[in-house]
Design an enzyme around this catalytic site. Structure first.
Site, PDB file in Angstrom:
ATOM      1  N   GLU A   1       5.076  -4.805   7.175  1.00  0.00           N
ATOM      2  CA  GLU A   1       4.199  -3.773   7.694  1.00  0.00           C
ATOM      3  C   GLU A   1       4.880  -3.597   9.169  1.00  0.00           C
ATOM      4  OE1 GLU A   1       2.780  -6.171   5.954  1.00  0.00           O
ATOM      5  OE2 GLU A   1       1.525  -5.218   4.817  1.00  0.00           O
TER       6      GLU A   1
ATOM      7  N   GLY B   1       0.480  -5.137   1.117  1.00  0.00           N
ATOM      8  CA  GLY B   1      -0.742  -5.059   0.127  1.00  0.00           C
ATOM      9  C   GLY B   1      -0.368  -5.631  -0.981  1.00  0.00           C
TER      10      GLY B   1
ATOM     11  N   GLU C   1      -0.449  -9.388  -0.570  1.00  0.00           N
ATOM     12  CA  GLU C   1      -1.728  -9.536  -0.135  1.00  0.00           C
ATOM     13  C   GLU C   1      -2.489  -9.624  -1.338  1.00  0.00           C
ATOM     14  OE1 GLU C   1      -1.981  -6.418   2.730  1.00  0.00           O
ATOM     15  OE2 GLU C   1      -2.581  -7.980   4.365  1.00  0.00           O
TER      16      GLU C   1
ATOM     17  N   ALA D   1       0.962  -1.244  -0.090  1.00  0.00           N
ATOM     18  CA  ALA D   1       0.044  -0.048  -0.025  1.00  0.00           C
ATOM     19  C   ALA D   1       0.855   1.218   0.003  1.00  0.00           C
ATOM     20  CB  ALA D   1      -0.758   0.165   1.282  1.00  0.00           C
TER      21      ALA D   1
HETATM   22  N1  CAA Z   1       4.554   3.046  -0.720  1.00  0.00           N
HETATM   23  C1  CAA Z   1       5.048   4.254  -1.268  1.00  0.00           C
HETATM   24  N2  CAA Z   1       6.159   4.379  -1.990  1.00  0.00           N
HETATM   25  C2  CAA Z   1       6.968   3.378  -2.070  1.00  0.00           C
HETATM   26  C3  CAA Z   1       6.448   2.158  -1.683  1.00  0.00           C
HETATM   27  C4  CAA Z   1       5.302   2.064  -0.805  1.00  0.00           C
HETATM   28  N3  CAA Z   1       4.893   0.879  -0.276  1.00  0.00           N
HETATM   29  N4  CAA Z   1       7.709   1.142  -1.855  1.00  0.00           N
HETATM   30  C5  CAA Z   1       8.364   2.120  -2.750  1.00  0.00           C
HETATM   31  N5  CAA Z   1       8.007   3.143  -2.743  1.00  0.00           N
HETATM   32  C6  CAA Z   1       8.770   4.071  -3.707  1.00  0.00           C
HETATM   33  C7  CAA Z   1      10.020   4.716  -2.771  1.00  0.00           C
HETATM   34  O1  CAA Z   1       9.465   5.657  -1.933  1.00  0.00           O
HETATM   35  C8  CAA Z   1      10.613   5.202  -3.959  1.00  0.00           C
HETATM   36  O2  CAA Z   1      10.214   6.654  -4.336  1.00  0.00           O
HETATM   37  P1  CAA Z   1      11.292   7.880  -4.499  1.00  0.00           P
HETATM   38  O3  CAA Z   1      12.206   7.442  -5.671  1.00  0.00           O
HETATM   39  O4  CAA Z   1      10.372   9.057  -4.533  1.00  0.00           O
HETATM   40  O5  CAA Z   1      11.963   7.838  -3.128  1.00  0.00           O
HETATM   41  C9  CAA Z   1      10.727   4.249  -5.046  1.00  0.00           C
HETATM   42  O6  CAA Z   1       9.576   3.653  -4.460  1.00  0.00           O
HETATM   43  C10 CAA Z   1      11.662   3.471  -4.971  1.00  0.00           C
HETATM   44  O7  CAA Z   1      11.915   2.635  -3.853  1.00  0.00           O
HETATM   45  P2  CAA Z   1      13.212   2.352  -3.012  1.00  0.00           P
HETATM   46  O8  CAA Z   1      14.155   3.726  -3.364  1.00  0.00           O
HETATM   47  O9  CAA Z   1      12.871   2.252  -1.601  1.00  0.00           O
HETATM   48  O10 CAA Z   1      13.694   1.243  -3.565  1.00  0.00           O
HETATM   49  P3  CAA Z   1      14.737   0.145  -3.041  1.00  0.00           P
HETATM   50  O11 CAA Z   1      15.201  -0.721  -4.234  1.00  0.00           O
HETATM   51  O12 CAA Z   1      15.763   0.512  -2.120  1.00  0.00           O
HETATM   52  O13 CAA Z   1      13.844  -0.605  -1.886  1.00  0.00           O
HETATM   53  C11 CAA Z   1      12.049  -1.899  -1.308  1.00  0.00           C
HETATM   54  C12 CAA Z   1      12.808  -1.484  -2.595  1.00  0.00           C
HETATM   55  C13 CAA Z   1      12.581  -2.729  -0.515  1.00  0.00           C
HETATM   56  C14 CAA Z   1      10.577  -2.460  -1.910  1.00  0.00           C
HETATM   57  C15 CAA Z   1      11.336  -0.551  -0.355  1.00  0.00           C
HETATM   58  O14 CAA Z   1      11.054   0.473  -1.215  1.00  0.00           O
HETATM   59  C16 CAA Z   1      10.367  -0.917   0.624  1.00  0.00           C
HETATM   60  O15 CAA Z   1      10.861  -1.315   1.759  1.00  0.00           O
HETATM   61  N6  CAA Z   1       9.057  -0.431   0.241  1.00  0.00           N
HETATM   62  C17 CAA Z   1       8.137  -0.399   1.127  1.00  0.00           C
HETATM   63  C18 CAA Z   1       7.603  -1.843   1.440  1.00  0.00           C
HETATM   64  C19 CAA Z   1       6.566  -1.890   2.310  1.00  0.00           C
HETATM   65  O16 CAA Z   1       6.859  -1.557   3.605  1.00  0.00           O
HETATM   66  N7  CAA Z   1       5.172  -2.364   2.109  1.00  0.00           N
HETATM   67  C20 CAA Z   1       4.092  -2.371   3.220  1.00  0.00           C
HETATM   68  C21 CAA Z   1       3.298  -1.090   2.956  1.00  0.00           C
HETATM   69  S1  CAA Z   1       1.948  -1.017   4.098  1.00  0.00           S
HETATM   70  C22 CAA Z   1       0.772  -2.032   3.615  1.00  0.00           C
HETATM   71  O17 CAA Z   1       0.910  -2.734   2.671  1.00  0.00           O
HETATM   72  C23 CAA Z   1      -0.380  -2.348   4.454  1.00  0.00           C
HETATM   73  C24 CAA Z   1      -1.399  -3.338   4.155  1.00  0.00           C
HETATM   74  O18 CAA Z   1      -1.575  -4.336   4.556  1.00  0.00           O
HETATM   75  C25 CAA Z   1      -2.477  -2.985   3.156  1.00  0.00           C
END
Ligand code: CAA
Length: 257
Positions: A131, A108, A111, A65
């Site tokens: 998360e 998400g 999921e 998400a």
């Molecule tokens: N939401 C918003 N933006 C996201 C994102 C997310 N879930 N995941 C990645 N992005 C964005 C980053 O912010 C970044 O944007 P900018 O270039 O503007 O900074 C871009 O995508 C590229 O990401 P990274 O620079 O972080 O890429 P990376 O290769 O270094 O890392 C990753 C990749 C490990 C996937 C890392 O991006 C990450 O940890 N993302 C978040 C994963 C996460 O926590 N997901 C769960 C979300 S909560 C949820 O899903 C709740 C639910 O159950 C419904």
């Protein structure tokens, strides 16, 4: 219909929806999810489509998400948001949906893949519910579907400690159907979709319903439902056609009725 965050196309009898927000690693906001579900629901009522594939790109199926969209949200805003309802909409789709997953399928995104009926993964796929790292927990089925798929012990590690599963681990633990080289994952998912789409549509629909009922009911009720659905198929022309084709050693010509 034109969409902002997804691309759609039909290949043979397979409807394909690609999440298309690459710069944000296909992070899912309410607009992405509403578009995705509208496209799937449109394919669900399209007689030319027998099966669907949901995909992202090589680097990310969906990294979860959209954290930026949620960061400042209040409890009431989350409660009133239609966001998580979109995963429930997927459960009501009657035709089979295959997730073609490469790269990140997190939060998400994981999921979403698990809410589909089958998962074809590329060798680079990574599944996780991270998360916990951002101070919350899964909210769109992760604790339930992951546990049902891989069992309690591993699900606890994935949900409580942010452990990722590689594609080969996901295959080993039964989360995915098959793992293929990166350049083949979409092709393989579409191929599987074509095979299913060429089968008797009413039988496919009821069989999907029966398998999914496993997760909702007791064994006795599930067996009773299965039996009723099996008997119902004897009211279809395709049952007569399928059995006649077998007896007369010819390929069946399904009518979907
Ligand atoms: N939401 C918003 N933006 C996201 C994102 C997310 N879930 N995941 C990645 N992005 C964005 C980053 O912010 C970044 O944007 P900018 O270039 O503007 O900074 C871009 O995508 C590229 O990401 P990274 O620079 O972080 O890429 P990376 O290769 O270094 O890392 C990753 C990749 C490990 C996937 C890392 O991006 C990450 O940890 N993302 C978040 C994963 C996460 O926590 N997901 C769960 C979300 S909560 C949820 O899903 C709740 C639910 O159950 C419904």
């Amino acid at each position: 219909m034109s969409y902002e965050y997804i691309l759609t196309r039909v290949d043979g009898r397979v409807g394909i929806v690609q999440i298309n927000r690459p710069k944000a690693l296909n992070a899912l906001n309410v607009d992405v999810m509403m578009e995705l579900m509208s496209a799937l629901e449109a394919f669900d009522v399209d007689e030319a489509v027998g099966c669907m594939v949901v995909t992202g790109n090589e680097r990310a199926f969906a990294a979860g998400a959209d954290i930026k969209a949620m960061a400042e949200a209040t409890l009431v805003a989350m409660l009133n948001s239609p966001m998580i309802d979109q995963w429930d909409r997927l459960q009501k789709v009657t035709k089979p949906v295959i997730a073609a997953v490469s790269g990140f399928a997190l939060g998400g995104g994981c999921e979403l893949a698990m809410a589909c009926d089958m998962i074809v993964a590329s060798e680079s796929a990574q599944f996780g519910q991270p998360e916990i790292n951002i101070g919350v927990m899964p909210g769109a089925g992760g604790t339930q579907r992951m546990t049902r798929a891989v069992g309690k012990a591993l699900a606890m590690e994935i949900v409580l400690n942010g452990r990722f599963l590689s594609a080969s681990e996901a295959l080993q633990y039964g989360l995915v159907n098959r793992v293929v080289p990166v350049e083949l994952y979409l092709e393989e998912a579409i191929k599987l979709g074509q095979q299913i789409a060429e089968r008797a549509p009413v039988a496919i629909r009821l069989a999907k319903e029966a398998v999914n009922a496993t997760f909702e009911t007791t064994l006795q009720s599930g067996l009773a439902l299965e039996r009723r659905l099996f008997y119902m198929l004897f009211a279809t022309a395709d049952q007569k056609e399928g059995m006649d084709a077998f007896i007369n050693k010819r390929p069946p010509a399904w009518r979907g009725e």
